[in-house]
Design an enzyme around this catalytic site. Sequence first.
Site, short mmCIF file in Angstrom:
data_model
loop_
_atom_site.label_atom_id
_atom_site.label_comp_id
_atom_site.label_asym_id
_atom_site.label_seq_id
_atom_site.Cartn_x
_atom_site.Cartn_y
_atom_site.Cartn_z
CB VAL B 179 -0.91 0.02 1.24
CG1 VAL B 179 -1.79 1.25 1.24
CG2 VAL B 179 -1.76 -1.24 1.27
CG LEU B 180 3.51 1.64 -2.55
CD1 LEU B 180 4.21 1.70 -3.88
CD2 LEU B 180 4.52 1.51 -1.45
N GLY B 216 -2.21 11.69 3.19
CA GLY B 216 -1.80 10.39 2.67
C GLY B 216 -2.65 9.28 3.26
N GLY B 218 -5.69 9.61 4.21
CA GLY B 218 -7.00 9.65 3.59
C GLY B 218 -7.00 8.96 2.25
CG LEU B 219 -5.00 10.62 -1.17
CD1 LEU B 219 -3.76 11.15 -1.88
CD2 LEU B 219 -6.19 10.73 -2.10
N GLY B 220 -4.79 6.71 1.22
CA GLY B 220 -4.55 5.30 1.48
C GLY B 220 -5.80 4.61 1.98
CE LYS B 221 -11.14 5.83 6.96
NZ LYS B 221 -12.38 6.52 6.77
CE1 TYR B 251 -1.44 -0.95 6.85
CE2 TYR B 251 -3.51 -1.05 5.67
CZ TYR B 251 -2.15 -0.92 5.67
OH TYR B 251 -1.49 -0.74 4.50
#
Lengths: 252, 272
Positions: B179-180, B216, B218-221, B251
């Site tokens: 996950v990046l 980041g 939020g986007l990763g979420k 997570y």
Amino acid sequence: MAVACAAISASYPSLHFSPNPSRRPPPPISIFAGSSYVDPLQLRALLGAANHSCHRFPALSPDGRAPLADPDKLRVALAHSSVVVSVFCRFKFVAEYGSGARWDVVSSPSPLDMLLQRAVPASAQDRQLVGFGRAVSDGGLAASIHDVVVIPSLQRRGIGRKIVAQITRILTSRGIYDISALCSENERLFFEACGFGEDRLGSTTMMYTRTPPDYKSNQVVRVAGRLQLLVPPGRELSSAILNSQSETIREE
Amino acid sequence: MHDDDGGDACSADSHRGMLGAGASSGRSPSLPYAVEHTKRSGKVLPLRASFWDSIKSGFLNNNTTQVVEPASNFIEEEDTLAQEIILLESTQSDGTLEQIMFSSAGDVDAYDVQALCDKVGWPRRPLTKIAASLKNSYLVATLHSICRAPGLEENDEKKLIGMARATSDHAFNATIWDVLVDPSYQARFICLNLSDEELVSPLLTGPGYDFLGDMGRGLGKALVEQLIRTLLQRDIGNITLFADNKVVDFYKNLGFEADPEGIKGMFWYPRY
């Protein structure tokens, strides 16, 4: 008899690969790699006999038994596993070795018989699926091992270790060295014996277990074993793509 | 408490399910060719959805914003595996339109992925391996930023700024890897009433309030939630990942539990 056993172990090192002399030897078995050897119904029976569920949080009956797996789902899982290892044994040996008698070493066939039995492979009708294991990988970097199972009557004979060794051998031959296995408490010792250990990079294993605190009629969940997993809402997105059936609770 | 590699969010060759937010080295030029262009067949449903709520909850580090909505009668198409969604849209002062697009079509080059890994500070992995792993992953979710300068309708600049992928047996198990999110990309959408100090605050380091990290997150979420959504809709119930220490809380916020019922991941270390 001890001399005869030593002769066997010299010719068939795999039979007594454990250094512990008191460990019971496995019966003559054939190991296959490939999903075509596995009949989903046989696999379902094997999993049931070992009380192993493909769901990590199975819904257990009051006497602790997990429900039998859906054969169609098994078929899909087999088709999409990178490595599938199955172990077969002739019915008569399953009965003989699985009888639980302590003196099965004495009653095992003579070396000549063993040779003949190994030279003539058991036919498909004559043999029973007694062990299984599979791995899922992305073909390049990482793989994870799942559902390593041996029927209870033949456990503790090194068959499970052979299954895992075969899986790792196949994976490494494909250049995949990052091999993981999810272990419950009682699977941990087994995998340690197979050469697995805690992650040296110190990562934390995490699984998605979010369930809604109280079931509201319009929260979408999916059943996974005994868990009702909350499907993350996607605002307008979810209302546009969700199946209208997704609200009904279905098993497996 | 955190192993400090000077801001690098990784150690050795760790790449397990971490949210990468290492030091940024500026934008990498997009390459004119690709090693292996992975393309998945599937219907693309162009949908617009405002995910600002999702990202805002990342800011506020809210635990369980259970937004409940009525189920519609819309029957999903056979394979909604491939979707493209515009998450955010903003117009810069010079008139450039920038969109962040989510896609689960998996249409991504190994080169772009490697460039993104470089940005978050992960060690390099062979391109062929990256390409193979992308091709054989069950799900590959990507975030692209699309810039359109005013007037130049044909010349969209499309850049990979986030990725997450999951392997699966299509039936029971799935593992989320890699996950990046591009850290340098977070600065664009920050509210303008930030002080200079906050703008240059250090990167994702811990549970404390970290503004540059929250974007980041939020986007990763959004990436991870979409993966989970798709997996659950396929009745794949065992969703696992191996999280670096620094991102365990991230997570947890998304509904993951560490070592549930004592289940741990073990790794193969052959003794030769």
